[in-house]
Design an enzyme around this catalytic site. Structure first.
Site, mmCIF file in Angstrom:
data_model
loop_
_atom_site.group_PDB
_atom_site.id
_atom_site.type_symbol
_atom_site.label_atom_id
_atom_site.label_comp_id
_atom_site.label_asym_id
_atom_site.label_seq_id
_atom_site.Cartn_x
_atom_site.Cartn_y
_atom_site.Cartn_z
ATOM 1 N N ARG A 71 78.924 -78.155 30.973
ATOM 2 C CA ARG A 71 79.114 -77.794 29.678
ATOM 3 C C ARG A 71 79.201 -76.300 29.715
ATOM 4 N NH1 ARG A 71 76.668 -80.554 24.131
ATOM 5 N NH2 ARG A 71 77.485 -82.279 25.046
ATOM 6 N N SER A 173 80.546 -82.252 22.475
ATOM 7 C CA SER A 173 79.823 -83.016 21.355
ATOM 8 C C SER A 173 79.785 -81.976 19.979
ATOM 9 C CB SER A 173 78.494 -83.111 21.960
ATOM 10 O OG SER A 173 77.796 -84.085 20.964
ATOM 11 N N ASP A 332 81.585 -85.762 18.453
ATOM 12 C CA ASP A 332 82.524 -86.768 19.396
ATOM 13 C C ASP A 332 81.781 -88.098 18.989
ATOM 14 O OD1 ASP A 332 79.847 -85.866 20.077
ATOM 15 O OD2 ASP A 332 80.053 -86.552 22.237
ATOM 16 N N ASP A 334 78.952 -89.134 18.847
ATOM 17 C CA ASP A 334 77.647 -89.856 19.362
ATOM 18 C C ASP A 334 76.436 -89.739 18.702
ATOM 19 O OD1 ASP A 334 77.178 -87.200 20.019
ATOM 20 O OD2 ASP A 334 76.955 -87.895 22.299
ATOM 21 N N ARG A 335 76.349 -88.760 17.610
ATOM 22 C CA ARG A 335 75.155 -88.649 16.875
ATOM 23 C C ARG A 335 75.228 -88.897 15.353
ATOM 24 N NH1 ARG A 335 72.212 -83.639 18.357
ATOM 25 N NH2 ARG A 335 73.466 -82.643 17.112
ATOM 26 N N GLU A 432 66.616 -90.257 20.631
ATOM 27 C CA GLU A 432 65.950 -88.835 20.751
ATOM 28 C C GLU A 432 65.862 -88.074 19.698
ATOM 29 O OE1 GLU A 432 68.641 -86.572 23.687
ATOM 30 O OE2 GLU A 432 70.156 -86.861 22.530
ATOM 31 N N SER A 434 66.906 -85.250 18.336
ATOM 32 C CA SER A 434 68.109 -84.847 17.893
ATOM 33 C C SER A 434 69.248 -85.582 17.407
ATOM 34 C CB SER A 434 68.688 -83.591 19.063
ATOM 35 O OG SER A 434 68.752 -84.380 20.221
ATOM 36 N N LYS A 446 73.410 -92.729 23.454
ATOM 37 C CA LYS A 446 73.431 -92.681 22.022
ATOM 38 C C LYS A 446 75.022 -93.027 21.268
ATOM 39 C CE LYS A 446 73.411 -87.781 22.137
ATOM 40 N NZ LYS A 446 73.313 -87.033 23.506
#
Length: 620
Positions: A71, A173, A332, A334-335, A432, A434, A446
């Site tokens: 990244r 992300s 994205d 995923d969270r 997690e 975050s 996630k």
């Protein structure tokens, strides 16, 4: 005329010398290999203007794997994300996968992408995904390239469903708009862990020169090895989602309204479909944030973890629409962030640790109600990264299931979950702090899409009991003990300063001695995952594997508080995590919060020394 000027430029550039042989070689390589006119021009301009330091920064360092793969910012240079570095990374991937899997060319490779892009370097997630596919197609590898943007969890899900050997998601992300990334998943559907990451980097270094057809993105249109898995994977994912839906009938009748924001990213369509799979009416989308926008133009930063300041539009819309719960997926998807309107008219934005307490309680309660008579609770697991709340541990101790913690980053969780599943265990939930949650095991990473609809079902169920998410959280704490945590960070753009801060803690009063106190707070134990030391273990060795590439020290205090200082794997941050774990009988939350805040203040002042070290406080 234009061609002639290009020749003149090329001749000028061939005869240059910066006086630094390593730099000269790197410049020549870049100008020979890069076929993207915009990034090539960026390097040519720096060379013409004699910007040797910037050239050295861009060209004399390579990308390395962090907690989320490769990244970096988009732009020209070997340490940036761009066409050439993605081609090089994929060539290295090909070389490593060819060695690792004899059936690589039968099983194939998955490629997904988000909606990021940068005009100045002609770099977009879609283009990088096509180049990734081209490198592999040219080598005779079947590629499953999604025909449109997808949530990150779709890639690990597809790798398992399609029995591919690996997959890549092009995403950064929730990072700032300038960034992009290359996230790698192994055949088990989990992010790659050591030693694969190091071996892939070695292979990348062995084949940095682009192969003949690596730039040929037309292969994506013409190759018979190209497949589009979108329809099949989306349908299968939504079907699998129903495995963690426990109250479909109740959902269909619920009058509770939800607002969803996708933060200018990929989430909108997929969250709508997930709500439909659970029997809900679709959530109300935030119109200004519903469609992809690589500039993330309505938010200061595209990270829903930043709380109320970035959720402004969704909270105002919810008030207007009479919706009590807001779900926010990051770009994205995923969270997940969640906010709930309280009876006093204020919004509560839950922390990742608070949401995990709710998810943990919910997933276990649903398991208990639906498990067979002979099911063994000792076979059931939940996991969390070591910097996350220990609330699941407290629930596990009381209810009899197993809890494990892992190193930070979901890559540690994904691999461990796969091992547990392979040995016949049942994993209900992992997280997690975050705001990364894994409900069920269809995706070993996630997943903000599944988490959004699970929290909706939980809210709808609680609503039938005249309860809210926030009041249920209090009930959980009363039953299992208050777990009050605070997490934040400082920005530091100078790696030597970061190293100095952590080395000082390892040599505090004398060489190889850690601090015994922090201000007025006595330290009971210290674990340093960077060096593999743990004072609480009889052999003084950390149970978690040593992780030399990142800094992380955990302090356990006499008053029951646990605090961790660590560097971020994806951003220039020093993060701190502190949690007060109280027994159920200790319910004076005001005292617990004050004690925790005093300890955090001491930690910052004594161990991080922000003014002395020039650290930038997180802006709230």
């Amino acid at each position: 005329m234009g061609d002639h000027r290009e020749d003149v430029n090329s001749n000028l550039l061939i005869t240059f010398s910066t006086g630094d042989l390593q730099l000269d070689k790197a410049i020549r390589q870049w100008l020979t290999w890069d076929k993207n006119p915009k990034t090539k021009e960026q390097i040519e301009n720096l060379l013409r203007n004699g910007k040797n330091k910037e050239l050295r920064d861009r060209l004399c360092h390579r990308l390395t794997f962090g907690t989320a793969g490769l990244r970096s910012a988009m732009g020209a240079g070997f340490c940036y994300i761009n066409d050439l570095t993605v081609i090089q990374s994929t060539q290295g991937m090909y070389k490593y996968l060819e060695k690792s899997f004899p059936d690589f060319k039968q099983r194939g490779f998955v490629v997904g992408y988000d909606t990021r892009g940068q005009i100045t370097s002609s770099c977009s997630s879609l283009r990088l995904a096509k180049l990734t596919a081209a490198v592999l197609l040219a080598k005779g590898v079947p590629v499953y390239l999604f025909s449109r943007y997808v949530p990150t969890p779709f890639v690990p899900y597809a790798v398992q469903q399609l029995r591919a050997v690996a997959g890549v998601m092009i995403t950064a992300s929730h990072n700032r708009k300038e960034d992009n990334g290359y996230k790698v998943y192994w055949e088990n559907g989990a992010q790659i862990t050591s030693p694969h990451d190091k071996e892939i980097l070695k292979c990348i270094e062995e084949c940095v020169e682009p192969w003949n057809d690596s730039w040929n993105e037309n292969l994506v249109e013409s190759s018979p090895l190209m497949r589009d898995p979108l329809k099949e994977i989306c349908a299968s994912y939504m079907e699998d989602l129903k495995k963690i839906c426990y109250h479909r009938e109740l959902n269909t009748k619920s009058s509770l309204k939800f607002v969803h924001t996708s933060f200018h990213g990929v989430g909108h369509d997929y969250v709508q479909l997930a709500f439909q799979a659970f029997g809900f009416q679709p959530p109300i989308p935030v119109p200004e944030q519903k469609d992809p926008d690589p500039d993330f133009s309505t938010v200061k930063c595209p990270n829903p973890e930043e709380g109320e300041s970035v959720l402004e539009l969704s909270l105002r819309l919810a008030e207007k629409e009479g919706a009590r719960v807001v779900v926010a997926t990051d770009p994205d998807a995923d969270r997940l962030a969640v906010a709930e309107l309280q009876k006093n008219g204020r919004w509560k934005v839950f922390t990742g640790n608070e949401l995990a307490a709710l998810f943990g309680w919910w997933m276990f309660t649903c398991w208990k109600k639906n498990c067979s008579k002979d099911a063994d609770v000792k076979n059931v697991y939940m996991l969390a990264t070591t910097v996350s709340s220990k609330i699941l541990k407290a629930i596990a101790q009381k209810e009899g299931f197993r809890f494990e913690d892992t190193l930070p980053g979901f890559k540690s969780i994904g691999s461990r979950v796969k091992n547990l599943l392979d040995s016949g265990k049942e994993v209900l939930f992992a997280f997690e702090e975050s705001i990364g949650f894994m409900c069920g095991t269809s995706v070993l990473d996630k997943d903000g899409v599944s988490a959004a609809v699970v929290i909706a079902e939980m809210a709808a169920y609680l609503d039938t009991k005249s309860q809210m998410l926030a009041s249920q959280l209090t009930e959980i704490y009363k039953m299992y003990g208050y777990h009050i945590s605070k997490t934040s960070y400082f920005l530091c753009y100078d790696p030597p300063t970061i190293k100095r801060i952590f080395e000082r803690l390892r040599n505090f009063t004398s060489p190889n001695s850690y601090p015994a106190v922090c201000g007025t707070f006595s330290i009971l134990d210290i674990r340093d995952v960077t060096t593999g030391y743990d004072s609480s273990q009889p052999n003084k060795k950390s149970v978690l594997p040593a992780s030399k590439n990142s800094q992380m020290i955990t302090f356990t205090f006499q008053n029951g508080c646990v605090a961790t200082l660590r560097t971020s794997g994806t951003e220039p941050k020093i993060k701190y995590y502190a949690e007060m774990c109280a027994p159920p009988e200790q319910s004076d939350t005001v005292f617990l919060e004050e004690d925790l805040q005093n300890l955090i203040d001491a930690l910052i002042e004594n161990f991080l020394e922000p003014s002395k070290n020039g650290l930038i406080w997180r802006s709230v």
